[in-house]
Design an enzyme around this catalytic site. Structure first.
Site, PDB file in Angstrom:
ATOM      1  N   ASP A 210      60.018 -10.467 -58.856  1.00 52.60           N
ATOM      2  CA  ASP A 210      61.228 -10.797 -59.594  1.00 52.60           C
ATOM      3  C   ASP A 210      61.610  -9.669 -60.548  1.00 52.60           C
ATOM      4  O   ASP A 210      60.743  -9.064 -61.191  1.00 52.60           O
ATOM      5  CB  ASP A 210      60.990 -12.095 -60.383  1.00 52.60           C
ATOM      6  N   GLU A 252      44.841  -3.678 -48.982  1.00 55.54           N
ATOM      7  CA  GLU A 252      43.504  -4.233 -48.742  1.00 55.54           C
ATOM      8  C   GLU A 252      43.571  -5.555 -47.985  1.00 55.54           C
ATOM      9  O   GLU A 252      42.637  -5.923 -47.270  1.00 55.54           O
ATOM     10  CB  GLU A 252      42.793  -4.470 -50.076  1.00 55.54           C
TER      11      GLU A 252
END
Length: 541
Positions: A210, A252
């Site tokens: 956001d 990851e």
């Protein structure tokens, strides 16, 4: 139900995904208390599978006082009790994934709630304390410090500064209850990196960021000077180091980022999409564009051009939880979107708006890249007029009541025409009132109607998935479109594998290009086989 969905081995699914935005509070109510919840979403997963979406983006579901619809987060590791529990969220993520639907959560890094533990500690600790260093506290100007520290303007209107009883002011670019974090402080960075890992560990596939361009501020917090470069709080260079560290974490987990980045400069915008930063960003240029052929074509060309240098896919969206609904906006004289011109009582032709929204659906879903669909758009929901005494959006109040706010696009979904509150699930009145006639848009009514908006979206999403020419093939580059010669006011382009899209925005019916089959139309062709005004068609060459 998931037999025809992409396999786990599908590479870079996010490049051409259809992503459905869920505003949990208004989607479906599982416990009957008038507020949508995770139980309601879980019960509607079969509907979402049948619709044909690839992922769900959830607006904030965290613990929050709901001063700004959940974008005032008090605890990122706790689900708000109104929505359910963390265990339910984990179950929802897992159940959706078993059905082939991924989950994207919303992170709000610019600010937290004034009920967040950090801010409560800062208030208690007082001026000059380390706890206040996590935010932007300043002394005021004037003889007694009664003037705000600078002249900035809040995103919601008015000053972005609130003064405390101890004389200091704190910065909030949004509502008073949303104090901005100090991203120059290492603890702020560590905390958000830990939050990212927390949700990736729970199986989310991505994160929507956001207000992604607002985090970093000039440490001097100077007055705003028109045309100043760099801007004191928008699109500062320090942001890119933050997002590079985030990208390392996402990699990851094979996670994906989509940023809310409102920037007019295409080159500055593209910097956020470099290979070591964000994967995608929302395309507000297209979203805000008027229903005009030349402007839409320019918006499409500009979007593809600004993404090309960094190899990122474009995103296409017509509406979201902040924007006037498409059916309403396209039925007005001014069909573009601008927060500054929103007013009460704007005349709307819903029949015209619906016809255009159907055509726009086929246009947006035929473009190369990812598509975002806000809940209820597939039902053709209009913007609702909320009674003045029921408006909750702080944007309305911060602008002294001149702006109707954003509640009109957040009204609870209609699921079943013959049930109380249109089948939303509530046994008491929902948190926002549904307008008269809302049940006429109910999903169960549209389910059996081949001409309904719901049927159109289902078929469009089915074709979008089954026809390889609409995709990107998971490739780093985007399979571009090729514009075709067409009459003024008509958009016509080809994708790969012989797929064509034609949208008529002209006053007269348009001739179709040579084709072997009509795959889908937003409305019927005329008796001579031409494409009527405000209608779109997908063809096979």
């Amino acid at each position: 139900m998931a037999a025809n969905r992409p396999s786990e081995a599908t590479a870079q699914w996010w490049r051409d995904a259809a992503i459905y935005q869920i505003y949990v509070r208004s989607f479906a109510d599982g416990d009957g208390d008038g507020t949508g919840d995770l139980a309601g979403v879980r019960a509607r997963l079969p509907y979402l599978v049948e619709l044909g979406v690839d992922a769900l983006w959830f607006t904030p579901w965290y613990l929050s006082p709901l001063a700004d619809g959940g974008y005032d987060v008090a605890d990122y590791r706790t689900i708000d009790p109104a929505f359910g529990t963390l265990a339910e969220a984990e179950k929802l993520i897992a159940e959706a994934r078993e059905l082939g639907i991924r989950t994207i959560v919303d992170i709000v890094p610019n600010h937290v709630s004034d009920q967040h533990a950090w801010f409560r500690a800062a208030l208690e600790a007082g001026p000059g304390s380390p706890e206040r260093d996590l935010f932007h506290f300043r002394k005021g100007r004037g003889p007694n410090g009664e003037i705000p520290p600078n002249d900035w303007v809040s995103e919601f209107g008015g000053t972005p500064w609130t003064r405390l009883d101890d004389g200091e002011w704190y910065l909030h670019l949004f509502a008073t209850q949303q104090p901005d974090l100090n991203w120059a402080h290492p603890a702020v960075r560590r905390e958000h990196e830990d939050v990212l890992r927390f949700w990736f560990e729970r199986g989310v596939a991505g994160v929507r960021i956001d207000s992604a361009a607002l985090l970093a501020k000039d440490p001097a917090l100077p007055d705003f000077v028109t045309g100043s470069d760099p801007h004191p709080f928008v699109d500062r260079d320090e942001l890119h180091d933050i997002y590079r560290s985030w990208r390392a974490i996402a990699d990851e987990y094979d996670g994906v980022f989509v940023g809310e980045v409102w920037l007019p400069d295409p080159e500055r915008f593209a910097r956020y999409l470099r290979p070591d930063e964000l994967h995608t960003a929302f395309n507000f240029n297209f979203l805000a564009c008027p229903w005009e052929a030349e402007k839409l074509r320019t918006a499409i060309d500009d979007t593809l051009a600004e993404h090309a240098p960094v190899g990122a896919p474009a995103t296409w969206v017509l509406c979201n939880h902040d924007i006037t609904r498409t059916v309403t906006r396209y039925g007005r004289e001014e069909t573009g979107f601008d927060f500054a011109v929103k007013t009460f009582g704007t005349p709307t032709d819903l029949a015209l708006g619906t016809r255009r929204a159907r055509a726009a659906a086929l246009l947006s879903l035929a473009l190369p890249g990812a598509a975002y669909l806000y809940q209820g758009e597939e039902l053709g929901l209009p913007e609702a007029d909320i009674p003045l005494d029921r408006i909750q959006d702080p944007m309305h109040f911060r602008k002294n009541g001149t702006d109707p706010g954003r509640d009109g696009c957040r009204v609870p979904m209609p699921w079943a025409a013959g049930e109380p509150y249109a089948g939303f699930g509530a046994t008491t009145e929902p948190w926002l009132p549904q307008p008269e006639g809302w049940s006429g848009y109910a999903a169960d009514l549209q389910n059996g109607d081949p001409d309904s908006m719901l049927s159109l979206y289902r078929e469009a999403l089915r074709l979008r998935r089954s026809e390889p020419g609409f995709g990107t093939g998971g490739e780093p580059g985007i399979r571009r479109l090729t514009w075709l010669d067409a009459a003024p006011g008509v958009l016509a382009f080809a994708r790969t594998d012989g797929l064509l899209c034609v949208v008529n925005l002209a006053a007269e019916a348009a001739e179709l290009p040579p084709h072997s089959a009509v795959l889908l139309t937003s409305g019927p062709l005329d008796e001579t086989g031409r494409l009527p005004r405000d209608t779109a068609v997908w063809l096979r060459a």
